[in-house]
Design a protein around this motif. Structure first.
Motif, short mmCIF file in Angstrom:
data_model
loop_
_atom_site.label_atom_id
_atom_site.label_comp_id
_atom_site.label_asym_id
_atom_site.label_seq_id
_atom_site.Cartn_x
_atom_site.Cartn_y
_atom_site.Cartn_z
N UNK A 17 0.82 -1.21 0.00
CA UNK A 17 0.00 0.00 0.00
C UNK A 17 0.85 1.25 0.00
N UNK A 18 2.05 1.14 0.56
CA UNK A 18 2.93 2.29 0.64
C UNK A 18 4.32 1.88 0.23
N UNK A 19 4.99 2.50 -0.70
CA UNK A 19 4.43 3.57 -1.52
C UNK A 19 3.32 3.03 -2.40
N UNK A 20 2.51 3.93 -2.94
CA UNK A 20 1.38 3.49 -3.75
C UNK A 20 1.86 2.62 -4.91
N UNK A 70 -6.29 1.50 -6.42
CA UNK A 70 -5.70 2.36 -5.40
C UNK A 70 -6.42 2.26 -4.07
N UNK A 71 -7.74 2.38 -4.08
CA UNK A 71 -8.52 2.29 -2.85
C UNK A 71 -9.98 2.07 -3.20
N UNK A 72 -10.77 1.81 -2.19
CA UNK A 72 -12.21 1.63 -2.34
C UNK A 72 -12.86 2.78 -1.58
N UNK A 73 -13.74 3.53 -2.26
CA UNK A 73 -14.35 4.71 -1.65
C UNK A 73 -15.85 4.50 -1.44
#
Length: 137
Positions: A67-70, A75-78
């Motif tokens: 997850x880090x670094x991207x 990328x993500x769930x919103x």
């Protein structure tokens, strides 16, 4: 052709911990729960309020997600929320670490991120309902 996102699939490292997080803390309703014995895997179908779903999977010893670094990829769930402050307060009361609220420089909408039990970045994005204007005369 495409109408909407039907589901997002998430692989977790601790099935019971993630099931508790997504059902009790985030409040998602269980649609179905099945043990896929041949794969040593649980599959939990969870309902989102808009008709979408999250599929939660367990597998023996899944590798961690960078997850880090991207990293490349999703990328993500919103999740859209009406009241970001209330949603954040609920998560914090459940012991979830929530990042400081930010403002989208292009839309002016407020948002924040928080991790699921495996560190998957989840976002809350505040969507304010338009208030109808009425004229009296």
């Amino acid at each position: 052709m495409l109408r909407r996102i039907h589901h997002a699939a998430i692989i977790c490292s601790d099935y019971q911990r993630s099931k508790d997080f997504y059902t009790r803390i985030l409040g998602l309703r269980i649609i179905a729960e099945n043990l896929r014995a041949a794969r040593q895997s649980w599959k939990l179908d969870l309902a989102l309020p808009d008709g979408g779903q999250i599929e939660l999977f367990s597998f023996p010893a899944p590798p961690p997600r960078p997850s880090t670094p991207e990293a490349r990829g999703l990328r993500h769930l919103a999740f859209a929320v009406d009241d970001l402050d209330a949603a954040c307060a609920h998560l914090v009361a459940q012991g979830v670490t929530v990042e400081p609220i930010r403002v989208d420089e292009f839309t002016g909408a407020r948002f924040t991120f928080f991790p699921d039990p495996d560190g998957l970045p989840l976002e809350l994005y505040e969507v304010r309902q338009a208030v109808p204007v009425t004229c009296s005369g």
